[in-house]
Design a protein around this motif. Structure first.
Motif, PDB file in Angstrom:
ATOM      1  N   GLU B 235       0.845  -1.313   0.104  1.00  0.00           N
ATOM      2  CA  GLU B 235       0.010  -0.008   0.035  1.00  0.00           C
ATOM      3  C   GLU B 235       0.704   1.245   0.139  1.00  0.00           C
ATOM      4  N   LEU B 236       1.957   1.265   0.547  1.00  0.00           N
ATOM      5  CA  LEU B 236       2.901   2.184   0.494  1.00  0.00           C
ATOM      6  C   LEU B 236       3.341   2.816  -0.828  1.00  0.00           C
ATOM      7  N   VAL B 237       3.826   1.474  -1.597  1.00  0.00           N
ATOM      8  CA  VAL B 237       4.095   1.735  -2.982  1.00  0.00           C
ATOM      9  C   VAL B 237       3.276   2.260  -3.783  1.00  0.00           C
ATOM     10  N   ARG B 238       1.559   1.989  -3.464  1.00  0.00           N
ATOM     11  CA  ARG B 238       0.801   2.382  -4.264  1.00  0.00           C
ATOM     12  C   ARG B 238       0.666   3.837  -4.087  1.00  0.00           C
ATOM     13  N   GLY B 239       0.812   4.085  -2.675  1.00  0.00           N
ATOM     14  CA  GLY B 239       0.661   5.542  -2.116  1.00  0.00           C
ATOM     15  C   GLY B 239       1.574   6.464  -2.961  1.00  0.00           C
ATOM     16  N   MET B 240       2.838   6.001  -3.010  1.00  0.00           N
ATOM     17  CA  MET B 240       3.775   6.790  -3.794  1.00  0.00           C
ATOM     18  C   MET B 240       3.482   7.102  -5.203  1.00  0.00           C
ATOM     19  N   SER B 241       2.767   5.802  -5.987  1.00  0.00           N
ATOM     20  CA  SER B 241       2.257   6.063  -7.212  1.00  0.00           C
ATOM     21  C   SER B 241       1.275   6.837  -7.404  1.00  0.00           C
ATOM     22  N   ARG B 242       0.170   7.053  -6.510  1.00  0.00           N
ATOM     23  CA  ARG B 242      -0.843   7.596  -6.621  1.00  0.00           C
ATOM     24  C   ARG B 242      -0.600   9.424  -6.230  1.00  0.00           C
ATOM     25  N   ALA B 243       0.512   9.588  -5.335  1.00  0.00           N
ATOM     26  CA  ALA B 243       0.866  10.734  -4.999  1.00  0.00           C
ATOM     27  C   ALA B 243       1.644  11.378  -6.193  1.00  0.00           C
ATOM     28  N   LEU B 244       2.548  10.609  -6.796  1.00  0.00           N
ATOM     29  CA  LEU B 244       3.263  11.439  -7.984  1.00  0.00           C
ATOM     30  C   LEU B 244       2.337  11.220  -8.919  1.00  0.00           C
ATOM     31  N   SER B 245       1.237  10.635  -9.323  1.00  0.00           N
ATOM     32  CA  SER B 245       0.448  10.780 -10.484  1.00  0.00           C
ATOM     33  C   SER B 245      -0.413  12.201 -10.508  1.00  0.00           C
ATOM     34  N   ARG B 246      -0.982  12.270  -9.091  1.00  0.00           N
ATOM     35  CA  ARG B 246      -1.602  13.749  -8.838  1.00  0.00           C
ATOM     36  C   ARG B 246      -0.523  14.678  -9.146  1.00  0.00           C
TER      37      ARG B 246
END
Lengths: 240, 330
Positions: B235-246
């Protein structure tokens, strides 16, 4: 030897992966591989050449300037701030500029090496020449020695012990100078090999190059020490 | 005479409200988890090319994911090594670094393709007539180092165009491509398409640019992690992805606002003429556009592996299925 065994044991017991700290056995194997490929000796030879050339250039300039400074206090007052300033610039900061000015070939590495060699040799030359007792100069004058005779028969032999101190420091610093230049821009040399192997995450290959650099520095130091023993052997001879 | 209301009921009410507020604050602080502090090796100095990260941090997108991001402008190889060693959870890295690291046993995995195309290019003065890889035959080409993205990009470009990389002579010049071209030391230089050409034009030397991306698709800059983090905290990895995408979305939507944010993170960007850096941002943005944020093209990884094998930087193929993943995208 004990150090190598301790190193091997540390890596094996701690379970550290080879990309963090390779054991000496892996470094040894990598050394044999690289040596077998042939490129290792070419890189070593290139760096050695840069070191020697840098040492010759740096020592020559330092010795000539050192002599002038030692003999002329007014020249020392003029030059001292510039000489000290030249040493306050970190070599790693000026190396990229020297690559731009003198190209990425051997010349820039030789000059970087000479720059780092210059200061300790200069300081020791000045100290050495000024440590020659004044009464010996009086003696040379009473014998009507020429300036050249005073230089070759008194100044140089009498100041050599101190000058060799600077030369020993310069010989090991020359290695650093050459490698800093190779780090900035090079396609051969041990500094280049370190950069290349770091880029390939080949830590054992980095160690191989580092050990060869240590070997070169020790070789340079030993060569100067040998020269010192040969030239200053008279100091240890029993007086007749 | 009117009776003054007794202060007691008012004081009591205030007391109860105070108690309620304190209890609510206590409950709230117990429920809120402190954000995880993460140091991210960036691989380069502070630069407008990191605008999506600056925007995402500035607008709290990483904090929304429970991440307090700290920028570390360390070398790319150091970042990869630290992630591989499990010392750090994430780093920025180019595709070839991931494959080279995995070949040496570093368990790193690329999970977010930020740059959709490989930004390396060959630039030459416009009057040189160098417009294609074929035009480089017999020319001298300045290259920063014989390794890394520049070297891989050059090799891939020439091979994709059917030209032997040895048909031109490579001269190692360090990161002095602008100076080398201005001084005429080399006929051309390997550059980043979004950076040096703009600087050269600003300095009065318009250049033609032969982009690697126009000839071959290669895996480029993105986020990497290690296999341990993927298993323990996906989930931390996905969180990085989501934040960078935004962050990327915001930069694409409003580059002017993003540039203003960059000024808070890059010392000196607000001084003098910012036009060059503004153009660098515009040129970089073109590499970030994608149909699906962060998605890695399998062909780009195949191509990258092929180039590394052909140049013998890789001795044997690595398992691409473990080298990159599209399973952690927003």
């Amino acid at each position: 030897m004990a150090g190598l065994i301790a190193w091997e044991a540390l890596v094996r017991l701690s379970g550290l992966p080879a990309f963090i700290l390779p054991p000496p056995s892996v470094v040894g194997r990598r050394f044999l591989e690289l040596a077998g490929e042939g490129g290792l000796w070419r890189h070593t030879f290139v760096t050695l050449l840069e070191i020697l050339a840098g040492l010759v250039v740096g020592v020559t300039i330092a010795f000539l300037l050192g002599y002038l400074v030692a003999k002329s206090p007014s020249l020392e007052r003029i030059l001292a701030p510039y000489i000290v300033a030249s040493q306050s610039i970190p070599v790693v900061a000026i190396a990229p500029l020297m690559i731009i000015w003198f190209g990425a070939g051997t010349l820039s590495k030789v000059l970087i090496s000479a720059l780092i060699v210059f200061f300790p040799v200069l300081v020791n030359t000045v100290v050495g020449l000024r440590s020659v007792p004044a009464d010996l100069h009086d003696l040379m004058r009473s014998l009507r020695a020429t300036r050249w005779q005073t230089f070759t028969k008194l100044d140089v032999p009498a100041s050599l012990p101190v000058m060799f101190g600077g030369l020993k420091i310069g010989a090991t610093l020359a290695v650093i100078g050459a490698v800093v230049g190779e780090f900035v821009a090079a396609d051969q040399g041990l500094g280049f090999l370190i950069t290349l192997n770091r880029g390939l995450y080949d830590t054992a290959g980095v160690f191989v190059a580092v050990f060869l650099l240590i070997g070169l520095a020790m070789l340079m130091y030993s060569a100067v020490s040998f020269l010192e023993r040969r030239m200053l052997g008279w100091r240890n001879r029993p007086e007749a | 005479m009117m009776k003054r209301p007794s202060p007691r009921p008012v004081l009591g009410l205030v007391g109860w409200i105070t108690v309620a507020l304190v209890c609510s604050a206590c409950a709230s602080s117990a429920a809120t988890v402190a954000p995880e502090r993460i140091r991210l090796p960036m691989g380069y100095i502070p630069n407008v090319q990191y605008a999506p990260f600056y925007v995402a941090v500035d607008r709290g997108y990483f904090l929304d994911e429970g991440i307090e991001l700290e920028f570390d402008y360390a070398f790319e190889t150091d970042g990869v090594a630290l992630v591989g060693a499990g010392e750090l959870p994430f780093s920025l890295a180019s595709g070839e670094q991931v494959l080279l690291a995995r070949a040496q046993g570093l368990p790193v995995t690329y999970f977010y393709a930020w740059w959709q195309d490989f930004p390396v290019a060959v630039a030459a003065p416009i009057e040189s007539g160098i417009d294609t890889p074929q035009d480089l035959i017999g020319k001298s080409i300045g290259i920063p180092v014989l390794g890394g993205a520049s070297f891989i990009g050059y090799q891939a470009l020439m091979r994709a165009a059917g030209v032997s990389p040895d048909a031109a002579s490579l001269e190692v010049i360090g990161y002095n491509q602008v100076e080398a071209l201005l001084a005429g030391q080399t006929d051309a230089a390997v550059v980043y398409a979004n950076n040096e050409p703009i600087q050269l034009e600003q300095l009065g030397m318009p250049v033609s640019v032969v982009r690697v991306a126009d000839y071959v698709t290669l895996s480029s800059n993105g986020l990497i992690t290690n296999e341990g983090t993927l298993q323990s905290d996906p989930e931390l990895v996905r969180g990085m992805s989501r934040a960078l995408s935004r962050g990327i979305d915001d930069v694409l939507a409003d580059p002017d606002a993003a540039f203003e944010v960059c000024k808070r993170y890059i010392e000196g960007l607000g001084d003098g003429d910012p036009s060059v850096q503004r153009r660098v941002l515009d040129a970089s943005i073109e590499f970030w556009r994608s149909e699906r944020a962060g998605w890695s093209d399998p062909q780009a990884w195949e191509n990258m592996q092929q180039v590394l094998l052909e140049t013998e930087l890789l001795k044997a193929p690595v398992d691409l299925a473990r080298a990159y993943s599209n399973d952690y995208l927003p």
